[in-house]
Structures are given as structure tokens and as C-alpha cells.
Design a protein around this motif. Structure first.
Motif, PDB file in Angstrom:
ATOM      1  N   PHE A 147      -7.410   3.586  10.791  1.00 34.08           N
ATOM      2  CA  PHE A 147      -6.239   3.475  11.664  1.00 34.08           C
ATOM      3  C   PHE A 147      -6.671   3.573  13.123  1.00 34.08           C
ATOM      4  CE2 PHE A 147      -4.242   5.066   7.744  1.00 34.08           C
ATOM      5  CZ  PHE A 147      -3.178   4.190   7.626  1.00 34.08           C
ATOM      6  N   LEU A 172      -1.593   5.293   2.704  1.00 34.31           N
ATOM      7  CA  LEU A 172      -2.583   4.531   1.930  1.00 34.31           C
ATOM      8  C   LEU A 172      -3.581   3.975   2.920  1.00 34.31           C
ATOM      9  CD1 LEU A 172      -3.604   2.976  -0.643  1.00 34.31           C
ATOM     10  CD2 LEU A 172      -2.038   1.136   0.040  1.00 34.31           C
ATOM     11  N   VAL A 190      -7.742   2.224   3.018  1.00 34.28           N
ATOM     12  CA  VAL A 190      -9.017   1.856   2.401  1.00 34.28           C
ATOM     13  C   VAL A 190     -10.025   1.641   3.528  1.00 34.28           C
ATOM     14  CG1 VAL A 190     -10.222   0.054   1.070  1.00 34.28           C
ATOM     15  CG2 VAL A 190      -7.942   0.850   0.353  1.00 34.28           C
ATOM     16  N   ARG A 203     -12.457  -3.260   1.893  1.00 31.55           N
ATOM     17  CA  ARG A 203     -11.170  -3.945   1.680  1.00 31.55           C
ATOM     18  C   ARG A 203     -11.364  -5.269   0.950  1.00 31.55           C
ATOM     19  NH1 ARG A 203      -8.416  -2.314   7.545  1.00 31.55           N
ATOM     20  NH2 ARG A 203      -8.456  -0.074   7.042  1.00 31.55           N
ATOM     21  N   ARG A 204     -10.265  -5.778   0.411  1.00 26.80           N
ATOM     22  CA  ARG A 204     -10.217  -7.027  -0.364  1.00 26.80           C
ATOM     23  C   ARG A 204     -11.129  -6.964  -1.583  1.00 26.80           C
ATOM     24  NH1 ARG A 204      -7.086 -10.880   2.304  1.00 26.80           N
ATOM     25  NH2 ARG A 204      -6.716 -11.725   0.239  1.00 26.80           N
ATOM     26  N   GLN A 205     -11.286  -5.766  -2.137  1.00 26.74           N
ATOM     27  CA  GLN A 205     -12.077  -5.597  -3.366  1.00 26.74           C
ATOM     28  C   GLN A 205     -11.248  -4.910  -4.454  1.00 26.74           C
ATOM     29  OE1 GLN A 205     -15.859  -3.686  -2.306  1.00 26.74           O
ATOM     30  NE2 GLN A 205     -15.788  -4.742  -0.343  1.00 26.74           N
ATOM     31  N   GLY A 206      -9.943  -4.847  -4.254  1.00 26.98           N
ATOM     32  CA  GLY A 206      -9.068  -4.275  -5.264  1.00 26.98           C
ATOM     33  C   GLY A 206      -8.880  -2.773  -5.183  1.00 26.98           C
ATOM     34  N   GLY A 227      -7.318  -0.884  -2.809  1.00 27.06           N
ATOM     35  CA  GLY A 227      -5.945  -0.539  -2.440  1.00 27.06           C
ATOM     36  C   GLY A 227      -5.003  -0.709  -3.626  1.00 27.06           C
ATOM     37  N   ALA A 228      -5.132  -1.830  -4.322  1.00 29.97           N
ATOM     38  CA  ALA A 228      -4.277  -2.066  -5.491  1.00 29.97           C
ATOM     39  C   ALA A 228      -4.516  -1.005  -6.551  1.00 29.97           C
ATOM     40  CB  ALA A 228      -4.547  -3.457  -6.057  1.00 29.97           C
ATOM     41  N   ASN A 230       2.439  -5.469   9.474  1.00 31.68           N
ATOM     42  CA  ASN A 230       1.259  -5.084   8.685  1.00 31.68           C
ATOM     43  C   ASN A 230       1.175  -6.007   7.462  1.00 31.68           C
ATOM     44  OD1 ASN A 230      -0.784  -3.883   7.236  1.00 31.68           O
ATOM     45  ND2 ASN A 230      -0.076  -1.789   7.581  1.00 31.68           N
ATOM     46  N   PRO A 282      -1.299  -7.280   5.616  1.00 35.24           N
ATOM     47  CA  PRO A 282      -2.067  -6.919   4.416  1.00 35.24           C
ATOM     48  C   PRO A 282      -1.318  -5.938   3.514  1.00 35.24           C
ATOM     49  CG  PRO A 282      -3.481  -6.888   6.345  1.00 35.24           C
ATOM     50  CD  PRO A 282      -2.082  -7.065   6.852  1.00 35.24           C
ATOM     51  N   LEU A 296       0.254  -6.582  -0.236  1.00 32.59           N
ATOM     52  CA  LEU A 296      -0.164  -5.744  -1.367  1.00 32.59           C
ATOM     53  C   LEU A 296       1.048  -5.140  -2.079  1.00 32.59           C
ATOM     54  CD1 LEU A 296      -2.214  -4.059  -3.023  1.00 32.59           C
ATOM     55  CD2 LEU A 296      -2.275  -2.440  -1.124  1.00 32.59           C
TER      56      LEU A 296
HETATM   57  C1  LIG Z   1      -3.441  -2.324   3.202  1.00 26.97           C
HETATM   58  C2  LIG Z   1      -4.772  -1.895   2.609  1.00 26.97           C
HETATM   59  C3  LIG Z   1      -4.634  -0.490   2.026  1.00 26.97           C
HETATM   60  C4  LIG Z   1      -5.145  -2.878   1.473  1.00 26.97           C
HETATM   61  O1  LIG Z   1      -6.296  -2.370   0.804  1.00 26.97           O
HETATM   62  P1  LIG Z   1      -7.322  -3.354   0.053  1.00 26.97           P
HETATM   63  O2  LIG Z   1      -8.216  -2.510  -0.752  1.00 26.97           O
HETATM   64  O3  LIG Z   1      -7.944  -4.292   1.017  1.00 26.97           O
HETATM   65  O4  LIG Z   1      -6.328  -4.192  -0.876  1.00 26.97           O
HETATM   66  P2  LIG Z   1      -6.733  -4.979  -2.221  1.00 26.97           P
HETATM   67  O5  LIG Z   1      -8.121  -5.494  -2.118  1.00 26.97           O
HETATM   68  O6  LIG Z   1      -6.402  -4.132  -3.381  1.00 26.97           O
HETATM   69  O7  LIG Z   1      -5.719  -6.202  -2.141  1.00 26.97           O
HETATM   70  C5  LIG Z   1      -4.895  -6.548  -3.245  1.00 26.97           C
HETATM   71  C6  LIG Z   1      -4.038  -7.715  -2.836  1.00 26.97           C
HETATM   72  O8  LIG Z   1      -3.190  -7.371  -1.725  1.00 26.97           O
HETATM   73  C7  LIG Z   1      -3.085  -8.504  -0.841  1.00 26.97           C
HETATM   74  N1  LIG Z   1      -3.819  -8.258   0.397  1.00 26.97           N
HETATM   75  C8  LIG Z   1      -4.594  -7.195   0.707  1.00 26.97           C
HETATM   76  N2  LIG Z   1      -5.116  -7.324   1.945  1.00 26.97           N
HETATM   77  C9  LIG Z   1      -4.664  -8.510   2.421  1.00 26.97           C
HETATM   78  C10 LIG Z   1      -4.858  -9.204   3.642  1.00 26.97           C
HETATM   79  N3  LIG Z   1      -5.646  -8.717   4.631  1.00 26.97           N
HETATM   80  N4  LIG Z   1      -4.225 -10.385   3.807  1.00 26.97           N
HETATM   81  C11 LIG Z   1      -3.443 -10.884   2.844  1.00 26.97           C
HETATM   82  N5  LIG Z   1      -3.244 -10.294   1.634  1.00 26.97           N
HETATM   83  C12 LIG Z   1      -3.832  -9.105   1.445  1.00 26.97           C
HETATM   84  C13 LIG Z   1      -3.773  -9.645  -1.590  1.00 26.97           C
HETATM   85  O9  LIG Z   1      -2.817 -10.227  -2.470  1.00 26.97           O
HETATM   86  C14 LIG Z   1      -4.830  -8.901  -2.355  1.00 26.97           C
HETATM   87  O10 LIG Z   1      -5.338  -9.636  -3.457  1.00 26.97           O
HETATM   88  P3  LIG Z   1      -6.557 -10.664  -3.211  1.00 26.97           P
HETATM   89  O11 LIG Z   1      -7.606  -9.934  -2.419  1.00 26.97           O
HETATM   90  O12 LIG Z   1      -6.984 -11.030  -4.602  1.00 26.97           O
HETATM   91  O13 LIG Z   1      -5.970 -11.807  -2.438  1.00 26.97           O
HETATM   92  C15 LIG Z   1      -5.915  -1.944   3.671  1.00 26.97           C
HETATM   93  O14 LIG Z   1      -5.871  -3.202   4.336  1.00 26.97           O
HETATM   94  C16 LIG Z   1      -5.832  -0.833   4.699  1.00 26.97           C
HETATM   95  O15 LIG Z   1      -6.359   0.266   4.488  1.00 26.97           O
HETATM   96  N6  LIG Z   1      -5.185  -1.111   5.855  1.00 26.97           N
HETATM   97  C17 LIG Z   1      -5.106  -0.128   6.950  1.00 26.97           C
HETATM   98  C18 LIG Z   1      -4.194   1.019   6.593  1.00 26.97           C
HETATM   99  C19 LIG Z   1      -2.793   0.538   6.260  1.00 26.97           C
HETATM  100  O16 LIG Z   1      -2.252  -0.361   6.876  1.00 26.97           O
HETATM  101  N7  LIG Z   1      -2.204   1.207   5.254  1.00 26.97           N
HETATM  102  C20 LIG Z   1      -0.863   0.910   4.801  1.00 26.97           C
HETATM  103  C21 LIG Z   1       0.118   1.649   5.664  1.00 26.97           C
HETATM  104  S1  LIG Z   1       1.752   1.521   4.942  1.00 26.97           S
END
Ligand SMILES: CC(C)(COP(=O)(O)OP(=O)(O)OC[C@H]1O[C@@H](n2cnc3c(N)ncnc32)[C@H](O)[C@@H]1OP(=O)(O)O)[C@@H](O)C(=O)NCCC(=O)NCCS
Length: 168
Positions: A29, A77, A79, A84-87, A89-90, A116, A118, A122
């Protein structure tokens, strides 16, 4: 509770995980968005809290929820940027929803900044729907969307979940 996946383990965070969680917070953040150690202590020690840490040798993500009666609130939440983008967060959200369902939650609420993309992608992919919006929730011009997952007892993770990829 733990949910093991290829290369990543997810388990309840403990008090001595606080330094690792703060590392994720600082990396994930901007300074104005970061939570304090005290806020995270509340998540680790407070009533009704579910705080799960994902590790791939080192902490790579964390989720915090609170369950009150039959509603859970997803508080945080994050990551690590390089994982990131490795599953991860999901996997954290799925593990968190599973845990709060066991704790009696029947629906889940969260707030997310309206730009936001991403996080919104998700959450919507996992079944959250927009309930409403709150103008200036995070400060002037920084609006929030309120998302809700309505029917947690009937919820199941999407069957097209992206696999958690190995990096090591
Ligand atoms: C939001 C966050 C937690 C996602 O974590 P992550 O581990 O990258 O997410 P995942 O890899 O599990 O993504 C699962 C799916 O979510 C969607 N997604 C995740 N990041 C994305 C992005 N940057 N753009 C578009 N879709 C996205 C996609 O559908 C993705 O599947 P895919 O990679 O097969 O396309 C991460 O970007 C993060 O930590 N952001 C900063 C903190 C934040 O904003 N937290 C949420 C506050 S409410």
C-alpha cells in the motif's frame, strides 16, 4: 486452519507474524493507505477475527475478516507485489470465506476504492456484487464501492479458479 496449495500454504496468522504482516502492508500500500501495527494487532487479537497468512517460504499475502452475528466484513487483503497474478489473492479470499462460513457468517461485506480495478475484478470473479457506493469514503474524491457476497452457505469457489503457480 490451513489450506495447502502448490507452493503456498495458508494458515491462521499469529501474534509473532506481525512483522511479516507489516512488511506486506508497507510493500503493498502507499504510505497514506497503510495500516498501523496497532490496527493489525486488533485484527490478530480482536473478537470474531479471522486473519490468515499465505506463505511461500516467506509471507506473501494476508487477509483479515471479522464476523459479527451472521455477517462477515472483509477488512483487509494484500499480496506482495512480486507475488501478484499467481492466485494468492484468490486463495486467501477463498480460505477466508470458508473460515467465516464455519464461524457462522451467511454473507460477507467489504469496501473497496472505486478505482481499484485489480481488487474489484478479483472480488467480482469470486461472487461479490456491488451493493452501493459511498462518495468520499477514503477522502475527497476517493469514493468506495460496497460489495456483498449474499449467500455464503450456497457459495462455492469458481470452478475456473486460476491455479496457484509455482515460482520456486
Ligand atoms: C488485489 C490483490 C489482493 C490481488 O491479489 P493477486 O494475488 O494478484 O490476485 P490473483 O492472482 O489471485 O488474481 C485472481 C484474479 O483476480 C483478477 N485480477 C487480479 N489482479 C488483477 C489485475 N491487476 N487486473 C485485472 N484483474 C486482476 C483476475 O481475474 C485474476 O485472475 P487471472 O490472473 O487468472 O486473470 C493485489 O493486487 C493487491 O494486494 N493489491 C494491493 C492491495 C489491495 O488493493 N487490496 C484490496 C483492498 S480492498
Amino acid at each position: 486452519m490451513s489450506a495447502d496449495r502448490p507452493g503456498v500454504s495458508i494458515a491462521a496468522a499469529r501474534r509473532d507474524d506481525l512483522p511479516g504482516i507489516m512488511g506486506l502492508e508497507v510493500a503493498g500500500f502507499t504510505p497514506s493507505e497503510q495500516w498501523s501495527e496497532r490496527s493489525w494487532q486488533g485484527e490478530l487479537l480482536g473478537d470474531g477475527r479471522t486473519t490468515l497468512l499465505a506463505r511461500r517460504h516467506v509471507p506473501v499475502g494476508v487477509i483479515a475478516l471479522q464476523t459479527v452475528a451472521d455477517v462477515a466484513d472483509l477488512h483487509r487483503l494484500v499480496v506482495s507485489p512480486r507475488h501478484r497474478r499467481q492466485g494468492v489473492g484468490a486463495a486467501l479470499v477463498v480460505a477466508g470465506l470458508t473460515a467465516v462460513r464455519h464461524a457462522g457468517a451467511r454473507s460477507v461485506m467489504l469496501e473497496v476504492a472505486w478505482d481499484n480495478d485489480p481488487a474489484i475484478a478479483l472480488y467480482q470473479w469470486l461472487g461479490f456484487e456491488q451493493l452501493t457506493a459511498r462518495d468520499d469514503y477514503y477522502g475527497p474524491g476517493r469514493h468506495a464501492l460496497i460489495l456483498r457476497l449474499w449467500d455464503l452457505p450456497a457459495w462455492s469457489p469458481p470452478d475456473h479458479a486460476p491455479p496457484t503457480k509455482e515460482t520456486a
